[in-house]
Motif scaffolding. Structure first.
Motif, short mmCIF file in Angstrom:
data_model
loop_
_atom_site.label_atom_id
_atom_site.label_comp_id
_atom_site.label_asym_id
_atom_site.label_seq_id
_atom_site.Cartn_x
_atom_site.Cartn_y
_atom_site.Cartn_z
N SER A 295 0.83 -1.21 0.00
CA SER A 295 0.00 0.00 0.00
C SER A 295 0.85 1.25 0.00
O SER A 295 0.34 2.36 -0.18
CB SER A 295 -0.91 0.02 1.24
N PHE A 296 2.15 1.07 0.20
CA PHE A 296 3.04 2.22 0.40
C PHE A 296 3.71 2.68 -0.89
O PHE A 296 4.38 3.71 -0.91
CB PHE A 296 4.13 1.86 1.42
N HIS A 297 3.55 1.94 -1.98
CA HIS A 297 4.27 2.25 -3.21
C HIS A 297 3.34 2.49 -4.40
O HIS A 297 3.76 2.38 -5.55
CB HIS A 297 5.26 1.13 -3.54
N ILE A 298 2.07 2.81 -4.12
CA ILE A 298 1.12 3.10 -5.19
C ILE A 298 1.34 4.55 -5.62
O ILE A 298 0.73 5.48 -5.09
CB ILE A 298 -0.33 2.86 -4.74
N LEU A 299 2.25 4.74 -6.56
CA LEU A 299 2.69 6.06 -6.97
C LEU A 299 2.62 6.18 -8.49
O LEU A 299 2.45 5.19 -9.20
CB LEU A 299 4.13 6.30 -6.49
N TYR B 241 -7.69 -1.47 2.04
CA TYR B 241 -8.12 -0.28 2.75
C TYR B 241 -8.78 0.64 1.72
O TYR B 241 -8.32 0.73 0.58
CB TYR B 241 -6.93 0.47 3.35
N PRO B 242 -9.84 1.34 2.09
CA PRO B 242 -10.43 2.30 1.15
C PRO B 242 -9.42 3.30 0.61
O PRO B 242 -9.44 3.63 -0.58
CB PRO B 242 -11.51 3.00 2.00
N SER B 243 -8.50 3.76 1.45
CA SER B 243 -7.51 4.73 1.00
C SER B 243 -6.55 4.12 -0.02
O SER B 243 -6.09 4.80 -0.94
CB SER B 243 -6.73 5.28 2.19
N SER B 244 -6.25 2.83 0.12
CA SER B 244 -5.33 2.19 -0.82
C SER B 244 -5.96 2.00 -2.19
O SER B 244 -5.35 2.32 -3.22
CB SER B 244 -4.88 0.83 -0.26
N ILE B 245 -7.18 1.49 -2.22
CA ILE B 245 -7.83 1.27 -3.52
C ILE B 245 -8.14 2.61 -4.16
O ILE B 245 -8.11 2.75 -5.40
CB ILE B 245 -9.09 0.39 -3.38
N ALA B 246 -8.43 3.64 -3.34
CA ALA B 246 -8.70 4.97 -3.90
C ALA B 246 -7.45 5.54 -4.55
O ALA B 246 -7.52 6.17 -5.62
CB ALA B 246 -9.20 5.91 -2.81
N ALA B 247 -6.28 5.32 -3.94
CA ALA B 247 -5.03 5.81 -4.52
C ALA B 247 -4.78 5.16 -5.88
O ALA B 247 -4.39 5.84 -6.85
CB ALA B 247 -3.87 5.53 -3.57
N ALA C 217 -15.99 18.62 -0.57
CA ALA C 217 -15.24 19.82 -0.94
C ALA C 217 -14.26 19.56 -2.08
O ALA C 217 -13.88 20.49 -2.80
CB ALA C 217 -14.48 20.36 0.27
N ILE C 218 -13.88 18.30 -2.29
CA ILE C 218 -12.82 18.02 -3.26
C ILE C 218 -13.18 16.92 -4.25
O ILE C 218 -12.36 16.56 -5.09
CB ILE C 218 -11.51 17.65 -2.53
N HIS C 219 -14.41 16.38 -4.18
CA HIS C 219 -14.71 15.13 -4.89
C HIS C 219 -14.59 15.25 -6.41
O HIS C 219 -14.28 14.29 -7.09
CB HIS C 219 -16.10 14.63 -4.51
N ASP C 220 -14.81 16.45 -6.99
CA ASP C 220 -14.75 16.61 -8.44
C ASP C 220 -13.58 17.47 -8.88
O ASP C 220 -13.52 17.93 -10.02
CB ASP C 220 -16.06 17.19 -8.97
N ILE C 221 -12.64 17.72 -7.97
CA ILE C 221 -11.47 18.54 -8.28
C ILE C 221 -10.37 17.64 -8.85
O ILE C 221 -9.94 16.68 -8.18
CB ILE C 221 -10.95 19.29 -7.05
N VAL C 222 -9.92 17.92 -10.02
CA VAL C 222 -8.90 17.11 -10.68
C VAL C 222 -7.54 17.34 -10.04
O VAL C 222 -7.18 18.47 -9.68
CB VAL C 222 -8.84 17.44 -12.19
N GLY C 223 -6.77 16.27 -9.88
CA GLY C 223 -5.38 16.39 -9.45
C GLY C 223 -5.13 16.23 -7.98
O GLY C 223 -3.98 16.36 -7.53
N ILE C 224 -6.16 15.91 -7.18
CA ILE C 224 -5.95 15.70 -5.75
C ILE C 224 -5.67 14.22 -5.51
O ILE C 224 -6.48 13.35 -5.80
CB ILE C 224 -7.17 16.16 -4.93
N VAL C 225 -4.48 13.94 -4.98
CA VAL C 225 -4.06 12.56 -4.74
C VAL C 225 -4.55 12.08 -3.38
O VAL C 225 -4.98 10.95 -3.22
CB VAL C 225 -2.52 12.46 -4.82
N ALA C 226 -4.47 12.95 -2.38
CA ALA C 226 -4.90 12.61 -1.02
C ALA C 226 -5.19 13.89 -0.26
O ALA C 226 -4.72 14.97 -0.63
CB ALA C 226 -3.83 11.79 -0.31
N TYR C 227 -6.00 13.76 0.79
CA TYR C 227 -6.31 14.94 1.59
C TYR C 227 -6.39 14.56 3.05
O TYR C 227 -6.56 13.39 3.41
CB TYR C 227 -7.64 15.57 1.14
#
Length: 435
Positions: A177-181, A203-209, A359-369
């Motif tokens: 999960s640490f190298h999804i870049l 994890y939701p955050s991992s599949i989202a990345a 606040a960010i769901h349709d903003i392009v270019g956000i990797v994580a918040y």
């Protein structure tokens, strides 16, 4: 690894599969009461921390005559476990079998406890195989599964540009999960497509990345994939939308804890169904009384069944559910999140940390918040972005955030990286206010 430990693990697995097979043939509440009563008597006789805690609060096993008496048992919480770690190990238990587990904790206050992997893991496997996803096919063995849940891949493989390894517990592979870049994304996608998993557990955050990168590159789908199984973090609507858009499948929720006291599956109606034989689950209101269906959110208190190595009895999980149905099995429309997942406005009102992604769901270019709060009424929103992010959108993000968290001032900061927890998760809220 002792042969006796492996034999006991197989017996635990067989016992749980047999129990799950016959569960429809007996009265569930009778089974629950017997398990609970046996656990209370065991804890009283063999676990110093419970014996003292209960005695100090005027409780002993003779007071527990039916499940209606559950409320008489004094609750415990994470502070209790921290303060009584060694005294919660049964006096007669073989400590050589135990491993120390350290939870990260969303409040930044980790908690240690012990676990017998040769009991906990085969039990967990039995419930997963029997559970709501049905990814066990009797004639063909286990379906292929890829897991993205914070596994540490061998350094020797990482140095070769290989970010996965075989998963010996399932018919699958573990992915880091640490190298999804950006630079490793093509390798992940190629491996997933060549391997062809039927399920991804993440994890939701991992599949989202990963899906964020799929969307950025215009990639869609993995042949043969039937679903994504997520747990351990709050699942937001934007997670489901992103997975649906890129992978073409649905997220199937699983709720559980490292403490092994509670588990719930997403059923065919989309609700979370708490398994009545895994442990005993209570839904309580703010005052510690049984919550009713019209009260909205309730807190989860759990008791672990078939745990003789470090049982959690009436354990305050700090998790909340919404849309409860007090029946057997217990049902909730959704897991809302941790008890501490609140934002505090300038008047010290608690605002639920929900809908925060709008606040960010349709903003392009956000990797994580990540939101961070140090003071009442003030929030920092940290954004990790890529080259597609338009910095002119910051004002819009700030405005949306202040609509979600009323009576709060939002400052938006671009950061190089949002760190994950040691287990590979994102923390969407860092709450530094103790209230």
């Amino acid at each position: 690894m002792k042969l006796s430990y492996l034999v006991s693990a197989f017996r635990v697995f067989a016992y749980n599969m047999k129990q799950l097979t016959k569960q429809q043939k007996e009265d569930i509440t009778e089974i629950q009461f017997k398990k609970y009563k046996d656990l209370v008597e065991y804890a009283w006789n063999d676990i110093p921390a419970y014996r003292k805690h209960w005695s100090d609060n005027g409780f002993d096993p003779s007071h527990f005559k039916s499940l209606d008496d559950v409320h008489k048992i004094p609750k415990i919480n994470k502070d209790f476990v921290r303060e009584n770690l060694e005294e919660m190990v049964p006096e007669s238990y073989d400590r050589a079998r135990l491993s120390l587990v350290r939870t990260g904790g969303t409040t930044g206050m980790p908690m240690n406890f012990y676990i017998d992997q040769y009991v906990a893991r085969p039990k967990e496997l039995a419930y997963q195989l029997w559970g709501g996803w049905h990814y066990w096919r009797h004639r063909q063995g286990l379906d292929k599964v890829v897991t993205m849940r914070g596994a540490r891949i061998k350094d020797s493989l990482i140095r070769k540009g290989i970010y996965w390894q075989r998963n010996l517990r399932e018919n699958g592979i573990l992915m880091s999960s640490f190298h999804i870049l950006e630079e490793t994304y093509p390798l992940y996608l190629s491996k997933l497509r060549s391997y062809g998993p039927r399920f991804i557990k993440a994890y939701p955050s991992s599949i989202a990345a990963f899906c964020h990168l799929m969307k950025k590159h215009g990639d869609k789908g993995i042949k043969g994939l039937k679903g994504v199984i997520c747990s351990s973090e709050t699942i937001y609507d934007w997670h489901r939308t992103l997975v649906r858009e890129t992978l073409g499948v649905e997220i199937m929720s699983f709720y559980g804890h490292s403490e092994k006291a509670v588990c719930a599956y997403q059923n065919q109606d989309g609700n979370m169904e708490f398994h009545p034989l895994y442990g005993y689950t209570e839904f309580l209101d703010e005052n510690g009384r049984p919550a009713t269906a019209n009260e909205g959110c309730a807190y989860v208190v759990a008791t672990s069944f078939d745990n003789t190595y470090f049982p959690f009895i009436r354990y305050e999980t700090d998790d909340r559910i919404d849309g409860l149905r007090d029946e057997v099995p217990k049902i909730a429309e959704r897991i809302v999140g941790r008890k501490q997942e609140f934002v505090y406005d300038r008047y010290a009102n608690r605002l639920p940390f929900t809908c925060n992604d709008r606040a960010i769901h349709d903003i392009v270019g956000i990797v994580a918040y990540q939101y961070v709060q140090h003071e009442m009424g003030k929030l920092e929103l940290h954004l990790q972005v890529d080259g597609a992010f338009d910095h002119d959108s910051i004002a819009e993000i700030r405005s949306r955030s202040e609509e979600i968290f009323m009576n709060c001032t939002i400052s938006v900061k671009i950061v190089n990286e949002i760190e994950k927890t040691p287990s590979g998760k994102f923390r969407y809220l860092i709450q530094n206010i103790v209230w």
